[in-house]
Write a protein that holds these residues in place. Structure first.
Motif, PDB file in Angstrom:
ATOM      1  N   ASN A   3       7.638  59.134  55.772  1.00 51.47           N
ATOM      2  CA  ASN A   3       8.705  60.082  56.135  1.00 51.47           C
ATOM      3  C   ASN A   3       9.894  59.995  55.183  1.00 51.47           C
ATOM      4  O   ASN A   3      10.480  61.015  54.807  1.00 51.47           O
ATOM      5  N   ALA A   4      10.257  58.789  54.792  1.00 50.26           N
ATOM      6  CA  ALA A   4      11.422  58.628  53.912  1.00 50.26           C
ATOM      7  C   ALA A   4      11.127  59.156  52.509  1.00 50.26           C
ATOM      8  O   ALA A   4      11.932  59.886  51.923  1.00 50.26           O
ATOM      9  N   LEU A   5       9.952  58.801  51.978  1.00 49.55           N
ATOM     10  CA  LEU A   5       9.642  59.271  50.617  1.00 49.55           C
ATOM     11  C   LEU A   5       9.423  60.784  50.605  1.00 49.55           C
ATOM     12  O   LEU A   5       9.860  61.476  49.676  1.00 49.55           O
ATOM     13  N   THR A   6       8.781  61.307  51.651  1.00 48.09           N
ATOM     14  CA  THR A   6       8.604  62.767  51.741  1.00 48.09           C
ATOM     15  C   THR A   6       9.959  63.456  51.749  1.00 48.09           C
ATOM     16  O   THR A   6      10.206  64.419  51.017  1.00 48.09           O
ATOM     17  N   ARG A   7      10.859  62.965  52.591  1.00 53.82           N
ATOM     18  CA  ARG A   7      12.192  63.576  52.685  1.00 53.82           C
ATOM     19  C   ARG A   7      12.882  63.577  51.322  1.00 53.82           C
ATOM     20  O   ARG A   7      13.486  64.566  50.907  1.00 53.82           O
ATOM     21  N   CYS A   8      12.764  62.464  50.611  1.00 52.39           N
ATOM     22  CA  CYS A   8      13.401  62.358  49.298  1.00 52.39           C
ATOM     23  C   CYS A   8      12.812  63.397  48.330  1.00 52.39           C
ATOM     24  O   CYS A   8      13.547  64.106  47.638  1.00 52.39           O
ATOM     25  N   LEU A   9      11.483  63.500  48.316  1.00 53.45           N
ATOM     26  CA  LEU A   9      10.825  64.409  47.375  1.00 53.45           C
ATOM     27  C   LEU A   9      11.074  65.881  47.724  1.00 53.45           C
ATOM     28  O   LEU A   9      11.077  66.740  46.844  1.00 53.45           O
ATOM     29  N   VAL A  10      11.284  66.158  49.026  1.00 56.80           N
ATOM     30  CA  VAL A  10      11.525  67.551  49.455  1.00 56.80           C
ATOM     31  C   VAL A  10      12.986  67.930  49.241  1.00 56.80           C
ATOM     32  O   VAL A  10      13.308  68.983  48.681  1.00 56.80           O
ATOM     33  N   VAL A  11      13.893  67.049  49.680  1.00 54.54           N
ATOM     34  CA  VAL A  11      15.320  67.391  49.649  1.00 54.54           C
ATOM     35  C   VAL A  11      15.897  67.280  48.231  1.00 54.54           C
ATOM     36  O   VAL A  11      16.800  68.034  47.864  1.00 54.54           O
TER      37      VAL A  11
ATOM     38  N   PHE B 209       0.773  61.560  41.120  1.00 55.12           N
ATOM     39  CA  PHE B 209       0.413  61.532  42.539  1.00 55.12           C
ATOM     40  C   PHE B 209      -0.360  62.777  42.976  1.00 55.12           C
ATOM     41  O   PHE B 209      -0.845  62.854  44.088  1.00 55.12           O
ATOM     42  N   GLY B 210      -0.458  63.786  42.105  1.00 57.56           N
ATOM     43  CA  GLY B 210      -1.231  64.979  42.455  1.00 57.56           C
ATOM     44  C   GLY B 210      -0.376  66.043  43.121  1.00 57.56           C
ATOM     45  O   GLY B 210       0.760  66.264  42.709  1.00 57.56           O
ATOM     46  N   ASN B 211      -0.899  66.672  44.150  1.00 58.78           N
ATOM     47  CA  ASN B 211      -0.282  67.861  44.742  1.00 58.78           C
ATOM     48  C   ASN B 211       1.026  67.562  45.495  1.00 58.78           C
ATOM     49  O   ASN B 211       1.032  66.971  46.569  1.00 58.78           O
ATOM     50  N   LEU B 212       2.138  68.017  44.891  1.00 57.38           N
ATOM     51  CA  LEU B 212       3.462  67.895  45.533  1.00 57.38           C
ATOM     52  C   LEU B 212       4.059  69.302  45.649  1.00 57.38           C
ATOM     53  O   LEU B 212       5.265  69.491  45.566  1.00 57.38           O
ATOM     54  N   TYR B 213       3.186  70.287  45.859  1.00 56.91           N
ATOM     55  CA  TYR B 213       3.580  71.686  45.731  1.00 56.91           C
ATOM     56  C   TYR B 213       4.643  72.106  46.743  1.00 56.91           C
ATOM     57  O   TYR B 213       5.591  72.820  46.416  1.00 56.91           O
ATOM     58  N   ASN B 214       4.502  71.671  47.987  1.00 57.20           N
ATOM     59  CA  ASN B 214       5.512  72.009  48.997  1.00 57.20           C
ATOM     60  C   ASN B 214       5.584  70.867  50.023  1.00 57.20           C
ATOM     61  O   ASN B 214       4.887  69.858  49.882  1.00 57.20           O
ATOM     62  N   ALA B 215       6.445  71.058  51.033  1.00 59.34           N
ATOM     63  CA  ALA B 215       6.671  69.962  51.986  1.00 59.34           C
ATOM     64  C   ALA B 215       5.368  69.520  52.660  1.00 59.34           C
ATOM     65  O   ALA B 215       5.114  68.319  52.819  1.00 59.34           O
ATOM     66  N   ALA B 216       4.524  70.486  53.018  1.00 59.75           N
ATOM     67  CA  ALA B 216       3.266  70.141  53.700  1.00 59.75           C
ATOM     68  C   ALA B 216       2.351  69.345  52.772  1.00 59.75           C
ATOM     69  O   ALA B 216       1.720  68.360  53.189  1.00 59.75           O
ATOM     70  N   ALA B 217       2.303  69.765  51.504  1.00 66.70           N
ATOM     71  CA  ALA B 217       1.451  69.054  50.540  1.00 66.70           C
ATOM     72  C   ALA B 217       1.954  67.630  50.328  1.00 66.70           C
ATOM     73  O   ALA B 217       1.165  66.671  50.260  1.00 66.70           O
TER      74      ALA B 217
END
Ligand code: HNI
Length: 147
Positions: free
Chosen positions: A27-35, A46-54
């Motif tokens: 959750n923390a790393l996702t939040r960082c990569l999205v925000v 790391f591959g697919n970082l296309y959107n928040a769901a990915a």
């Protein structure tokens, strides 16, 4: 050297003893990569970082989130020598990974938000102050080998 009160020590130990590393890390790393999407540049492999769901569903993000929290655990176990504990990690982020050190604070804030959301009313202002002090010391240690 950083001086810790008994309350601060107990609070940090308590938070980490109850933390679910897998979900909090993801959750923390996702939040960082999205925000802060510019942080994605370091994770190209790391591959697919296309959107928040990915990002949320990317197993490499999940695995790395846990790695970061395990790294923080080392600081929890060595609260009187966080700088020494993170010397190699600081060199790695500086010289090999070339991570802009400003990003340490951004990820730290994401970790704080995730911990706060998990703890709810138990995340009192005093607990928040102790946790943010801990992350500030970690960030300073990670910045130490930059030149
Ligand atoms: Ni970070 C690797 C800990 C912030 C980008 N990072 C690590 C490793 C640890 C770690 C532990 C694994 C080292 C090893 O393999 O020897 N990183 C931490 C901690 C923080 C942090 C404790 C701050 C709280 N790292 C950041 C930030 C970024 C970052 C802010 C970029 C925005 N880290 C990386 C990258 C790697 C990495 C990239 C290598 C990943 C890989 O799998 O190759």
């Amino acid at each position: 050297m950083v001086v810790w009160t008994d309350f601060e020590r107990a609070t940090i130990q308590d938070i980490f003893s109850k933390l679910d590393y897998e979900s909090a890390g993801l959750n923390a790393l996702t939040r960082c990569l999205v925000v802060y999407p510019w942080t994605q540049r370091y994770f190209a492999k790391f591959g697919n970082l296309y959107n928040a769901a990915a990002i949320m569903g990317n197993p490499n993000v999940a695995a790395h989130g846990t790695v970061v929290l395990r790294g923080l655990e080392k600081a929890v176990k060595n609260m009187d020598n966080i700088k020494g504990t993170f010397t190699e990690l600081s060199v790695l982020h500086s010289e090999k990974l070339n991570v802009d050190p400003d990003n340490f604070r951004l990820l730290s804030d994401c970790i704080t938000i995730v911990v706060a959301a998990t703890m709810g009313a138990n995340f009192t202002p005093d607990v928040q102050a102790a946790f943010q002090k801990f992350l500030a010391v970690v960030t300073a240690a990670l910045r130490k080998q930059y030149h």
